[in-house]
Design an enzyme around this catalytic site. Structure first.
Site, PDB file in Angstrom:
ATOM      1  N   GLU A   1       0.815  -1.212   0.000  1.00 19.89           N
ATOM      2  CA  GLU A   1       0.000   0.000   0.000  1.00 19.89           C
ATOM      3  C   GLU A   1       0.854   1.270   0.000  1.00 19.89           C
ATOM      4  O   GLU A   1       0.558   2.214  -0.712  1.00 19.89           O
ATOM      5  CB  GLU A   1      -0.950   0.035   1.206  1.00 19.89           C
ATOM      6  CG  GLU A   1      -2.124  -0.919   1.109  1.00 19.89           C
ATOM      7  CD  GLU A   1      -3.217  -0.480   0.139  1.00 19.89           C
ATOM      8  OE1 GLU A   1      -3.141   0.618  -0.448  1.00 19.89           O
ATOM      9  OE2 GLU A   1      -4.167  -1.265  -0.027  1.00 19.89           O
TER      10      GLU A   1
ATOM     11  N   ASP B   1      -6.232   8.256  -0.600  1.00 23.38           N
ATOM     12  CA  ASP B   1      -5.709   7.365   0.437  1.00 23.38           C
ATOM     13  C   ASP B   1      -4.519   8.033   1.103  1.00 23.38           C
ATOM     14  O   ASP B   1      -3.673   8.623   0.425  1.00 23.38           O
ATOM     15  CB  ASP B   1      -5.255   6.035  -0.163  1.00 23.38           C
ATOM     16  CG  ASP B   1      -6.399   5.257  -0.795  1.00 23.38           C
ATOM     17  OD1 ASP B   1      -7.548   5.393  -0.349  1.00 23.38           O
ATOM     18  OD2 ASP B   1      -6.132   4.490  -1.734  1.00 23.38           O
TER      19      ASP B   1
ATOM     20  N   LYS C   1      -3.398  14.005   9.546  1.00 22.88           N
ATOM     21  CA  LYS C   1      -2.799  13.376  10.730  1.00 22.88           C
ATOM     22  C   LYS C   1      -2.291  11.964  10.420  1.00 22.88           C
ATOM     23  O   LYS C   1      -1.466  11.432  11.157  1.00 22.88           O
ATOM     24  CB  LYS C   1      -3.798  13.311  11.880  1.00 22.88           C
ATOM     25  CG  LYS C   1      -4.189  14.643  12.466  1.00 22.88           C
ATOM     26  CD  LYS C   1      -3.096  15.249  13.303  1.00 22.88           C
ATOM     27  CE  LYS C   1      -2.874  14.409  14.544  1.00 22.88           C
ATOM     28  NZ  LYS C   1      -1.640  14.694  15.247  1.00 22.88           N
TER      29      LYS C   1
ATOM     30  N   ASP D   1       1.752  11.945   9.215  1.00 27.71           N
ATOM     31  CA  ASP D   1       2.916  12.350  10.000  1.00 27.71           C
ATOM     32  C   ASP D   1       3.674  11.098  10.450  1.00 27.71           C
ATOM     33  O   ASP D   1       3.280   9.976  10.156  1.00 27.71           O
ATOM     34  CB  ASP D   1       2.511  13.247  11.175  1.00 27.71           C
ATOM     35  CG  ASP D   1       1.513  12.595  12.120  1.00 27.71           C
ATOM     36  OD1 ASP D   1       1.422  11.343  12.144  1.00 27.71           O
ATOM     37  OD2 ASP D   1       0.829  13.328  12.843  1.00 27.71           O
TER      38      ASP D   1
ATOM     39  N   ASP E   1      -2.174   7.057  15.626  1.00 27.17           N
ATOM     40  CA  ASP E   1      -3.544   7.288  15.148  1.00 27.17           C
ATOM     41  C   ASP E   1      -3.841   6.471  13.895  1.00 27.17           C
ATOM     42  O   ASP E   1      -4.965   6.010  13.694  1.00 27.17           O
ATOM     43  CB  ASP E   1      -3.834   8.778  14.943  1.00 27.17           C
ATOM     44  CG  ASP E   1      -2.716   9.533  14.259  1.00 27.17           C
ATOM     45  OD1 ASP E   1      -1.816   8.906  13.665  1.00 27.17           O
ATOM     46  OD2 ASP E   1      -2.730  10.775  14.320  1.00 27.17           O
ATOM     47  N   ASP E   2      -2.847   6.236  13.064  1.00 23.88           N
ATOM     48  CA  ASP E   2      -3.017   5.381  11.888  1.00 23.88           C
ATOM     49  C   ASP E   2      -3.373   3.964  12.336  1.00 23.88           C
ATOM     50  O   ASP E   2      -4.262   3.324  11.759  1.00 23.88           O
ATOM     51  CB  ASP E   2      -1.719   5.304  11.064  1.00 23.88           C
ATOM     52  CG  ASP E   2      -1.158   6.651  10.662  1.00 23.88           C
ATOM     53  OD1 ASP E   2      -0.911   6.829   9.465  1.00 23.88           O
ATOM     54  OD2 ASP E   2      -0.933   7.504  11.535  1.00 23.88           O
TER      55      ASP E   2
END
Length: 150
Positions: free
Chosen positions: A59, A75, A105, A108, A113-114
């Protein structure tokens, strides 16, 4: 002429060093394996760490700032999280923003958070089928090489 070319070259080098935020952090494969293990990915939704590493390689090539424009949506980040359903980029019409996060966000170097959003996606789908690259390159394959040596 030679002096001006040297000046231009110097400026390009200076800007490249002065603007480190413009370069993507590439997370080494074994470092990603460690991070995913620490965040409980092994066995999550019935998938292995190798599944997740394969997904990330295909990806985003392990780049935290990866971006892909799909036309009506985009994406973002290392997991290539889509703006139509999962994050808000302020440009995708009708975004449901299920992860309640601004898409920027996800680009980074802090991938906490991903990870949270990727787990939400996989949890809702009960697997990794929302990721096209996983279905194409990883599903049903021997993925042991993705964690070998880690």
């Amino acid at each position: 002429m030679r002096t001006s070319m040297l000046l231009v070259g110097f400026l390009l080098v200076f800007l490249g060093l002065a603007l480190p935020g413009t370069q993507a952090k590439v997370i080494p494969r074994c470092e990603l394996v460690k991070i995913l293990r620490q965040h409980g990915f092994e066995g999550f939704v019935g998938k292995t760490i190798a599944d997740w590493v394969c997904l990330v390689e295909h990806e985003s090539r392990y780049r935290t700032t990866a971006f892909n424009d799909n036309g009506p949506s985009r994406d973002y980040g290392i997991f290539q999280i889509n703006s139509k359903y999962w994050c808000n980029d302020g440009r995708t019409h009708g975004s449901s923003n299920t992860c309640r996060i601004n898409c920027s966000k996800l680009q980074d170097d802090n991938i906490a958070d991903d990870i949270q959003c990727a787990k939400k996606i996989a949890g809702q789908a009960r697997g990794l089928t929302p990721w096209v690259a996983w279905k194409k390159y990883c599903q049903g394959k021997n993925l042991s090489s993705y964690v070998k040596g880690c």
